[in-house]
Write an enzyme that holds these catalytic residues in place. Structure first.
Site, PDB file in Angstrom:
ATOM      1  CB  SER A 139     -14.308 -41.276 -54.425  1.00  0.00           C
ATOM      2  OG  SER A 139     -13.070 -40.742 -55.235  1.00  0.00           O
ATOM      3  CE1 TYR A 152     -16.919 -36.420 -57.057  1.00  0.00           C
ATOM      4  CE2 TYR A 152     -15.142 -36.869 -56.701  1.00  0.00           C
ATOM      5  CZ  TYR A 152     -15.926 -37.328 -56.801  1.00  0.00           C
ATOM      6  OH  TYR A 152     -15.761 -39.098 -57.379  1.00  0.00           O
TER       7      TYR A 152
HETATM    8  N1  LIG Z   1     -15.444 -41.887 -63.044  1.00  0.00           N
HETATM    9  C1  LIG Z   1     -14.419 -42.163 -61.979  1.00  0.00           C
HETATM   10  O1  LIG Z   1     -13.347 -41.497 -62.319  1.00  0.00           O
HETATM   11  C2  LIG Z   1     -15.265 -42.549 -60.389  1.00  0.00           C
HETATM   12  C3  LIG Z   1     -14.331 -42.444 -59.171  1.00  0.00           C
HETATM   13  C4  LIG Z   1     -14.619 -41.971 -57.838  1.00  0.00           C
HETATM   14  C5  LIG Z   1     -15.475 -41.673 -57.766  1.00  0.00           C
HETATM   15  N2  LIG Z   1     -17.119 -42.334 -58.297  1.00  0.00           N
HETATM   16  C6  LIG Z   1     -18.464 -41.893 -58.354  1.00  0.00           C
HETATM   17  O2  LIG Z   1     -18.658 -42.977 -58.811  1.00  0.00           O
HETATM   18  C7  LIG Z   1     -20.327 -42.473 -59.213  1.00  0.00           C
HETATM   19  C8  LIG Z   1     -20.839 -42.476 -60.310  1.00  0.00           C
HETATM   20  O3  LIG Z   1     -19.787 -41.818 -61.192  1.00  0.00           O
HETATM   21  P1  LIG Z   1     -20.036 -42.437 -62.806  1.00  0.00           P
HETATM   22  O4  LIG Z   1     -18.215 -42.686 -62.928  1.00  0.00           O
HETATM   23  O5  LIG Z   1     -20.577 -43.723 -63.487  1.00  0.00           O
HETATM   24  O6  LIG Z   1     -19.866 -41.156 -63.265  1.00  0.00           O
HETATM   25  P2  LIG Z   1     -21.300 -40.927 -64.104  1.00  0.00           P
HETATM   26  O7  LIG Z   1     -21.308 -41.470 -65.776  1.00  0.00           O
HETATM   27  O8  LIG Z   1     -20.894 -39.084 -64.664  1.00  0.00           O
HETATM   28  O9  LIG Z   1     -22.275 -40.963 -63.998  1.00  0.00           O
HETATM   29  C9  LIG Z   1     -23.257 -40.190 -62.534  1.00  0.00           C
HETATM   30  C10 LIG Z   1     -25.429 -40.587 -62.459  1.00  0.00           C
HETATM   31  O10 LIG Z   1     -25.362 -39.844 -61.329  1.00  0.00           O
HETATM   32  C11 LIG Z   1     -26.818 -38.701 -61.540  1.00  0.00           C
HETATM   33  N3  LIG Z   1     -26.808 -37.945 -61.395  1.00  0.00           N
HETATM   34  C12 LIG Z   1     -26.275 -36.937 -60.968  1.00  0.00           C
HETATM   35  N4  LIG Z   1     -26.594 -36.415 -60.724  1.00  0.00           N
HETATM   36  C13 LIG Z   1     -28.111 -36.703 -60.213  1.00  0.00           C
HETATM   37  C14 LIG Z   1     -29.328 -36.072 -59.317  1.00  0.00           C
HETATM   38  N5  LIG Z   1     -28.843 -34.728 -58.881  1.00  0.00           N
HETATM   39  N6  LIG Z   1     -29.764 -36.672 -59.034  1.00  0.00           N
HETATM   40  C15 LIG Z   1     -30.321 -38.038 -59.020  1.00  0.00           C
HETATM   41  N7  LIG Z   1     -28.809 -38.744 -60.183  1.00  0.00           N
HETATM   42  C16 LIG Z   1     -28.314 -37.599 -60.976  1.00  0.00           C
HETATM   43  C17 LIG Z   1     -26.964 -39.182 -62.913  1.00  0.00           C
HETATM   44  O11 LIG Z   1     -27.628 -38.872 -64.316  1.00  0.00           O
HETATM   45  P3  LIG Z   1     -28.610 -37.505 -64.369  1.00  0.00           P
HETATM   46  O12 LIG Z   1     -27.365 -36.682 -65.252  1.00  0.00           O
HETATM   47  O13 LIG Z   1     -29.401 -37.752 -65.611  1.00  0.00           O
HETATM   48  O14 LIG Z   1     -28.864 -37.144 -63.188  1.00  0.00           O
HETATM   49  C18 LIG Z   1     -25.417 -40.553 -63.574  1.00  0.00           C
HETATM   50  O15 LIG Z   1     -26.414 -41.500 -64.136  1.00  0.00           O
HETATM   51  C19 LIG Z   1     -20.371 -40.974 -58.683  1.00  0.00           C
HETATM   52  O16 LIG Z   1     -20.955 -40.454 -56.957  1.00  0.00           O
HETATM   53  C20 LIG Z   1     -18.844 -40.669 -58.068  1.00  0.00           C
HETATM   54  O17 LIG Z   1     -18.343 -39.823 -57.370  1.00  0.00           O
HETATM   55  C21 LIG Z   1     -16.762 -42.129 -59.882  1.00  0.00           C
END
Ligand SMILES: NC(=O)c1ccc[n+]([C@@H]2O[C@H](COP(=O)([O-])OP(=O)(O)OC[C@H]3O[C@@H](n4cnc5c(N)ncnc54)[C@H](OP(=O)(O)O)[C@@H]3O)[C@@H](O)[C@H]2O)c1
Length: 253
Positions: A139, A152
């Protein structure tokens, strides 16, 4: 990382950034396996993209991780790429945090334990492939923390550091080590509706894929791209500004 012909595991690939990556990698001619906790999200993803392979797995759980790795190596002997993408984000006021350690530890287990354990477990397999890749999704907050999400931000800073060491140790092997540092992106991270201010998902993924094609190994976008080139003073200022803005918008925090 090769553009096509890979066999890729994307953790957390049934929604958000992981699913958008899965779609692009499928289109580019890769075999893609996604895992997540919610079977219904995996089924939805499979209905939309029938070529996807899916597996229910809670990456916070050590036994689940071990079973996932055994299954992958058995069923997908050509597996050559691991994308550590699963993550959660929790707001934590350290003055009001109770002693429910399991709740706080969950964020560390998903965001940090899991990518390290999966990396160590799968590396012996990946180094045997003609080309391999480990892609860690950290991130922009790895560089300047979001004070309201202190655990986080710390997990992402730790993943950034681990990725740097991994890259140096794997120099001279066939395994590329890539870090993607998203800025705020419009997904369900932290719960539906919390990241609606972020970059549109498709624009962000277009940017990341263009960077991958150029062979970049530390990939930011927008704010996070600027942070990769910022001074320590600018990063400290960014953290301060974000915290002030957050407190104004969330006086009850
Ligand atoms: N969106 C942002 O602004 C942002 C910014 C910086 C970094 N990121 C990073 O990008 C990555 C993806 O995030 P996103 O924004 O796409 O969020 P998201 O839409 O909430 O997706 C997160 C995914 O991770 C899965 N997940 C969560 N806990 C899990 C577990 N214990 N085991 C297996 N799967 C798990 C969730 O599925 P289930 O709940 O079904 O398990 C979901 O499919 C993350 O690492 C996040 O920190 C996002």
């Amino acid at each position: 990382m090769l553009q096509s012909g890979n066999t890729i595991l994307i953790t957390g690939g049934a929604s958000g950034i992981g699913l958008a990556f899965a779609e692009r990698f499928l289109e580019a001619g890769n075999q893609v396996i996604v895992c997540g906790r919610r079977a219904e999200k995996l089924e939805e993803a499979k209905a939309k993209f029938p070529a996807l392979h899916t597996r229910v797995c809670d990456v916070a759980n050590e036994q689940d991780r071990l079973e996932l790795c055994d299954w992958l190596v058995r069923e997908f002997p050509n597996l050559n790429a691991l994308i550590n993408n699963a993550g959660i984000q929790q707001w934590v006021n350290v003055l009001r945090a109770d002693d429910d350690w399991a709740h706080f530890h969950q964020e560390i287990a998903i965001n940090f334990d899991a990518p390290i354990h999966l990396t160590l477990r799968l590396l012996p397999h990946l180094v045997k492939q003609p080309h391999g890749a480990i892609v860690n999704v950290s991130s922009g907050l790895a560089l300047a923390p979001a004070t309201w999400a202190p655990i986080y931000s710390a997990t992402k800073a730790a993943l950034h550091s681990f990725t740097q060491s991994l890259r140096l140790q794997l120099e001279g092997t066939n395994v590329d080590v890539i870090e993607i540092l998203p800025p705020a992106v419009n997904t369900d991270l932290g719960g539906p509706g919390l990241h609606t201010f972020g970059a549109p998902l498709n624009e962000f993924v277009d940017g990341v894929f263009a960077s991958l094609e150029r062979g970049e190994i530390e990939i930011g976008y927008g704010d996070s791209e600027r942070r990769l080139h910022a001074s320590r003073e600018e990063l400290a200022e960014a953290a301060q500004q974000m915290w002030m803005g957050f407190r104004k918008r969330n006086p009850e925090f």
